[in-house]
Design an enzyme around this catalytic site. Structure first.
Site, PDB file in Angstrom:
ATOM      1  CE  LYS A 145      -2.914   2.691   3.143  1.00 19.64           C
ATOM      2  NZ  LYS A 145      -3.486   2.751   4.511  1.00 19.64           N
ATOM      3  CG  ASP A 147      -5.150   8.311   4.579  1.00 13.11           C
ATOM      4  OD1 ASP A 147      -6.045   8.890   3.924  1.00 13.11           O
ATOM      5  OD2 ASP A 147      -5.373   7.417   5.406  1.00 13.11           O
ATOM      6  CE  LYS A 194      -5.814   9.198   7.980  1.00  7.84           C
ATOM      7  NZ  LYS A 194      -6.290   8.047   8.765  1.00  7.84           N
ATOM      8  CG  ASP A 210      -1.611   5.466   5.168  1.00  6.78           C
ATOM      9  OD1 ASP A 210      -1.448   4.477   5.908  1.00  6.78           O
ATOM     10  OD2 ASP A 210      -2.698   5.725   4.614  1.00  6.78           O
ATOM     11  CG  ASP A 251      -9.305   7.744   7.080  1.00  3.66           C
ATOM     12  OD1 ASP A 251      -8.280   7.823   6.370  1.00  3.66           O
ATOM     13  OD2 ASP A 251      -9.273   7.758   8.325  1.00  3.66           O
ATOM     14  CD  GLU A 277      -6.515   5.404   2.693  1.00  5.56           C
ATOM     15  OE1 GLU A 277      -5.382   5.035   3.038  1.00  5.56           O
ATOM     16  OE2 GLU A 277      -7.402   5.701   3.521  1.00  5.56           O
ATOM     17  NE  ARG A 318     -10.287  -1.022   4.365  1.00  6.90           N
ATOM     18  CZ  ARG A 318     -10.729  -1.122   5.612  1.00  6.90           C
ATOM     19  NH1 ARG A 318     -11.883  -1.733   5.862  1.00  6.90           N
ATOM     20  NH2 ARG A 318     -10.052  -0.617   6.621  1.00  6.90           N
TER      21      ARG A 318
END
Length: 530
Positions: A263, A268, A275, A286, A345, A347, A349
């Protein structure tokens, strides 16, 4: 810092690091120093609380009778418990201690008790590896730091009986260290420096090591139908990329590769489901999973691993804007399956869904392992001590747990199952991208499993272990590169056929209870072909 190896000797200048066993027992070099200094080490030990415990130190400055600037005593613990990890801690602790003392030159004596179950060459190699890893420092943006605050150490000589053997062993080990350093640098960079395009540029020189690099731009991904990955990226001014790295080191270059998918959300914000402001700056890392995959490819190619390996990084930036993906949107993944986006959020996956499917379609790998800073829930469950491990294959899960224990990157296996899978059922699409608040890490893994065919697969959630807020001997505060050494070890044992670590300990056994299937790969849910 330059590291070299030499036969045991007492240097004429600089600092000398020696190990002390539990109970204030001096090794051969320390005993020699004690004699040369008229018992100064014995007197220092008698006056100090230092007892030789693992990782503890005692510094003797300007010792009488010799020309050394200082002697650094480092605890090794009980002689029968000395392992490769002990020696790595010795090297890392030595460099950390010397870093604040101002020495430019130092030596480290490797004196093993007869009870130690490790050779002199391996012990010296691991001490050098620990020194290399522990000496990492990301100071690129420090422009006003006083010189006296910067580590002065420039050369470290490891003294051991088998200097030639240690030198030979350190070649491959140092290649792995270079992979770790690449990952730490990528993870440490701010998001205005590392974003999808520049991430690809940062690894372009892997081509020099025999890694073939392909980069898919937005147009190519759209043609492939990667609606999930592109949906995450659509709110950012930074275009997405899919980075593909291939290394063919096996004798049979056409044999199915082992694949690693990372990933790579380079920042993010949470998107429209934004967030909280507190600690949002941490979200520059991230992309930790992609960073590990890049570092792993550098490590494997650098040591010329006899394995076919593919590394794939889904690289996006998740930002809120007028073009950003909205909660409630439905996207179609490359597999043809549809996803209702409940929370923008969640995201990572979505990015992995398309990257995993592309990986299997394009390369037909023997195994697929993905790494991701995927869920805050895994941090609540495991803290920063273990990564979360999920798998459809017991043998693969066991191999990962064992490799992780051997290098000090521990994983804890969690369950998968139909009951959890039902939690991501959508009313209007094939699935939704989040369940309820329960079992958040597990439902995220269930989501990923829907994009796995019959391939043995593992998902490692590294959200709690990618960044450290404290120093350890081999992992300074900051980016850890957790996963590079683990997966290098896995490739050595599972693909290249090296003997696994003896007695990996209780942690592996503890990681086994939650099984997802016996022996062969458990059948993945979903898997609808386009």
């Amino acid at each position: 810092m330059k590291i070299s190896f030499a036969k045991p000797d007492i240097p004429a200048k600089g600092a000398l690091v020696v190990g002390v066993l539990d109970g204030k027992t001096l090794g051969a070099t320390a005993s020699t120093l004690d004699e040369l200094t008229g018992g100064q080490l014995s007197r220092a030990l008698a006056a100090a609380r230092f007892k030789g415990e693992t990782g503890k130190t005692l510094v003797v400055t300007a010792p009488h009778g010799i020309t050394l600037d200082r002697i650094v005593l480092v605890g090794l613990g009980k002689p029968e418990a000395i392992t490769a990890t002990t020696m790595e801690a010795l090297g890392g602790t030595a460099v950390a201690t010397l870093g604040g003392l101002g020495d430019e030159t130092a030596a480290l004596a490797v004196d093993l008790p007869k009870e130690a179950a490790i050779s002199a060459a391996d012990a010296a190699c691991h001490a050098a590896l620990g020194a290399t890893l522990g000496g990492f420092r990301f100071d690129k943006y420090r422009t006003t730091e006083p010189p006296e605050d910067r580590p002065a150490l420039k050369t470290l000589t490891i003294l051991c009986d088998d200097a030639a053997g240690a030198r030979a062993a350190f070649g491959p080990a140092n290649a792995v260290a270079e992979g770790v350093v690449l990952t730490r640098r990528l993870v440490s960079e701010p998001a205005n420096v590392i974003y999808p395009e520049t991430f690809c540029e940062a690894v372009a020189d892997l081509d020099d090591l025999g890694v073939s690099i392909t980069v898919l731009d937005e147009a190519k991904m759209r043609k492939l139908g990667m609606g999930a990955l592109l949906g995450v990226a659509q709110g950012s001014a930074r275009p997405p990329r899919l980075l593909v790295m291939e290394y063919r080191g096996a004798k049979d270059k056409k044999a199915p590769p082992i694949a690693f998918v990372g990933k790579g959300v380079t920042f993010d914000s949470g998107g429209i489901s934004i967030k909280p402001a507190a600690s949002m700056e941490d979200m520059k890392w991230d992309m930790g999973g992609a960073g590990v995959v890049a570092g792993l490819m550098k490590a494997l190619a650098g040591r010329k691993a006899k394995a076919n390996v593919v590394g794939i990084c889904g690289l996006v930036e998740n930002m809120p804007s007028g073009t950003a993906q909205r909660p409630g949107d439905v996207v179609t993944t490359m597999s043809g399956q549809t996803v209702e986006v409940i929370n923008t959020d969640a995201e990572g996956r979505l990015v992995l869904a398309d990257a995993l499917w592309y990986c299997q379609q394009e390369f037909k790998p023997s195994h697929v392992i993905d790494l991701a800073t995927l869920t805050g829930a895994i941090v609540i469950s495991l803290g920063s001590e273990h990564a979360g491990l999920f798998s459809n294959n017991d043998d693969l899960a066991s191999a990962i747990a064992s490799a992780g224990t051997a290098v000090g990157e521990k994983c804890w296996r969690l369950p998968l199952g139909d009951a959890y899978d039902k939690m991501i059922k959508s009313d209007i699409a094939d699935m939704k991208n989040v369940g309820n608040r329960e079992a958040g890490s597990i439902t995220a893994a269930q989501f990923l499993q829907r994009y796995i065919k019959e391939t043995p697969w593992a998902h490692i959630d590294i959200a709690g272990v990618t960044w450290s807020k404290r120093d350890t001997p081999t992992v300074p505060k900051g980016g850890t590169a957790f996963g590079v050494r683990l997966l290098d070890r896995l490739v050595r044992e599972m693909i290249e056929g090296e003997a696994p670590a003896a007695d990996p300990g209780e942690d592996e056994a503890a990681a086994k209870p939650a099984k997802a299937g016996k022996g062969k790969s458990a059948k993945a849910k979903g898997g609808k072909k386009k």
